[in-house]
Write an enzyme that holds these catalytic residues in place. Sequence first.
Site, mmCIF file in Angstrom:
data_model
loop_
_atom_site.group_PDB
_atom_site.id
_atom_site.type_symbol
_atom_site.label_atom_id
_atom_site.label_comp_id
_atom_site.label_asym_id
_atom_site.label_seq_id
_atom_site.Cartn_x
_atom_site.Cartn_y
_atom_site.Cartn_z
ATOM 1 N N ALA A 92 -28.257 -24.442 4.973
ATOM 2 C CA ALA A 92 -29.292 -23.410 5.081
ATOM 3 C C ALA A 92 -29.353 -22.656 3.757
ATOM 4 C CB ALA A 92 -28.986 -22.446 6.229
ATOM 5 N N GLU A 93 -30.544 -22.529 3.193
ATOM 6 C CA GLU A 93 -30.664 -21.954 1.855
ATOM 7 C C GLU A 93 -30.283 -20.484 1.791
ATOM 8 O OE1 GLU A 93 -35.490 -21.754 1.876
ATOM 9 O OE2 GLU A 93 -34.399 -23.549 2.451
ATOM 10 N N ASN A 94 -30.200 -19.807 2.945
ATOM 11 C CA ASN A 94 -29.748 -18.418 2.927
ATOM 12 C C ASN A 94 -28.242 -18.304 2.823
ATOM 13 O OD1 ASN A 94 -30.104 -19.538 5.621
ATOM 14 N ND2 ASN A 94 -29.442 -17.565 6.422
ATOM 15 N N GLY A 95 -27.530 -19.449 2.752
ATOM 16 C CA GLY A 95 -26.110 -19.388 2.422
ATOM 17 C C GLY A 95 -25.155 -19.931 3.449
ATOM 18 N N SER A 155 -26.064 -21.092 -3.063
ATOM 19 C CA SER A 155 -26.829 -22.012 -2.230
ATOM 20 C C SER A 155 -27.856 -22.770 -3.057
ATOM 21 C CB SER A 155 -27.525 -21.248 -1.100
ATOM 22 O OG SER A 155 -28.278 -22.116 -0.294
#
Length: 443
Positions: free
Chosen positions: A344-347, A386
């Site tokens: 997930a690109e939010n981390g 990320s």
Amino acid sequence: LPTITRFGPASMRAGTRLLRKLLHRRLGSTLAGGKVYSSPAEAVADVPAGAKLLVGGFGLSGVPENLISAIRDLGVDRLTVVSSNVGTGERGLGLLFQTGQISRVISAYVGENDVFERQFLNGQIEVELVPMGTLAERMRCAGAGIPAFYTRTGAGTLVQHGGMPQRYSADGARTVVQASPPRESRRFALPGGDHAEFVMEEALSGDFALVHAWRGDPEGNLVYRKTARNHNPPVATAGKVTIAEVEELVPAGSLDPDLVHTPGIYVDRVVQAPRMGLIERLTLAADPAAGPAAAKGPADVLRERIVRRAALEFRDGDYVNLGIGLPTLVSNFVPASVHITLQAENGMLGVGPFPRSGSEDCDLINAGKQTVTALPGASFFGADTSFAMIRGGHCDVTVLGSMQVAANGDMSNYLIPGKLVKGMGGAMDLVASGSRGVVTMEH
């Protein structure tokens, strides 16, 4: 006091910090203030009109809403706000759009805030849309003293060539009166001998940086929790004055030094504030006790057919990034013989299924702001890390939604000039990374 022989922003900040430390030692924390402030209002009291604010958070997770509320109450206007997103119409940065205190926005995704969209399309605010990974890296570079960098993200698009709407006319005609300028670019060699166009991006700092952390101490050391870390670490490094609101303020020495995420050298002010506990998109797993699921309609059958086909693109061991909407369903149809790890690109690495009712966590969401769980072996990290994974080609497959796709694979998914503005989010970073791209769409 030691003499400062070179004058400039960096040396002046260093001198200010040295003076504050000496005063703190000589006069004591009560008189000099130290880093700990008694309230969010006190912590932001010197934010002036026209200030540039860097604001952490993703969706409504990890957002310094207590500090935002204090700035709203302070009443300063003509603010420039830099953030990965702009909250909703009612929460997060939406509080400042409601009161008309923001005049300029630099952001990656703005699609959940109808107040913002109305103000932008009516010519009330100026907007610079930036790919999310580029935004995180621009702030990280500001904190690291790197003036600029090159990235493939945005090459060949309006990000590179200019012409992206930044301000519309205020007469209701929605005429573009200000557009983005072209960016400098340069060709670099790629592994394997090919060359590609890279766009130059400049570092992005701010007058004040506002971040949210789970725990902090009087030295300014910060610890974040799960995906509430998101953009807070790079934001914390890039402000001339960094203000952290923490859910728990613990005595110095209470935090394990090995587990500190943001060292206190970056943080100027700390204030304890209530945990907001907001969930933007509560998404729960089906309850087995609820009985059989409702019969599928024609649209459900079509959607399932699309995502089942997309799932066949995965290979055993792939690291996969799933976009919002249809792509989030793909993981339900991965063949049993194929093991993948969702990023997930939010981390987060190791994204698990939606939680059962009662076990949801406001600090554990995916890139679509939906509540999720963490699988065994999962890890959490900041948004700058990320997107370093993404830009570095460490994600094998990306599944995205889109508005339009051309026969050659070009895709459009973030803007209809004069009608709709969503922002590109992390999609530009993902498609420029060299990973295999799969688009799922019903039209």
